[in-house]
Scaffold this active site. Sequence first.
Site, short mmCIF file in Angstrom:
data_model
loop_
_atom_site.label_atom_id
_atom_site.label_comp_id
_atom_site.label_asym_id
_atom_site.label_seq_id
_atom_site.Cartn_x
_atom_site.Cartn_y
_atom_site.Cartn_z
N ARG A 117 0.87 -1.18 0.00
CA ARG A 117 0.00 0.00 0.00
C ARG A 117 0.91 1.22 0.00
O ARG A 117 1.56 1.53 0.99
CB ARG A 117 -0.89 -0.03 1.24
N ASP A 128 1.30 3.81 2.82
CA ASP A 128 1.88 3.35 4.09
C ASP A 128 3.35 2.96 3.98
O ASP A 128 4.09 3.09 4.96
CB ASP A 128 1.13 2.10 4.60
N THR A 129 3.78 2.44 2.83
CA THR A 129 5.08 1.75 2.82
C THR A 129 6.05 2.10 1.69
O THR A 129 7.17 1.59 1.69
CB THR A 129 4.86 0.22 2.79
N LYS A 130 5.67 2.94 0.74
CA LYS A 130 6.57 3.21 -0.39
C LYS A 130 7.88 3.85 0.05
O LYS A 130 8.94 3.50 -0.44
CB LYS A 130 5.89 4.12 -1.41
N GLY A 157 1.66 6.57 -19.11
CA GLY A 157 1.19 5.92 -20.34
C GLY A 157 1.02 4.42 -20.20
O GLY A 157 0.35 3.80 -21.02
N GLU A 175 -3.82 -7.48 -6.62
CA GLU A 175 -2.46 -8.01 -6.80
C GLU A 175 -2.24 -9.25 -5.93
O GLU A 175 -1.70 -10.25 -6.40
CB GLU A 175 -1.42 -6.94 -6.44
#
Length: 182
Positions: free
Chosen positions: A25, A28-30, A58, A92
């Site tokens: 998510r 929260d976590t990138k 794109g 996913e």
Amino acid sequence: MQRLPATLYRKIARSASCDVFINHRCIDTKRNVAGLLYDRLTKLGASSFLDSMNMKPGDKLFDHIDRGILRCKVGVAVFSPRYCESYFCLHELALLMESKKRVIPIFYDIKPSQLMVKDNGTCNAKELQRFRSALEEAKYTVGLTFDPVKGDWSKLLKDASEAVIMNLLEVEEEHKRKQKKY
């Protein structure tokens, strides 16, 4: 720092668009666990799919992500407090589970028992069941837990990357055994 054996890496690179798909998510976590794990795996020689790193303007979102999942060897699902609010995260995860990928769960600031799919009216009954089944399967898969307040970040990254590398090696061994049968 451990690296994938060159022959294994070449075989994986030829047969898949990436070794590892990181499901997370973003909100929260990138900027922490997902991004740091991506960087560490890259330094170890594993190619990883992280949406913010592998997609460009794109790209068709579902096509690109679904292709990354179907061509990966191992999935990492980083569960976080707002994970289950995301249709994309659940889609996913379901695709990873349905395609029988090895999935390494990381429970980041959340316990497995707290993960629940909520019916917010955006999914039909079939999708809800698909998401719930995938989440149940992930909850009962051995994973890593991490408390961002008390946890040791370097230990988490070391443990997670070692788990990924070990699973990549096991997937390659399974592939070799299947090839010998035929």
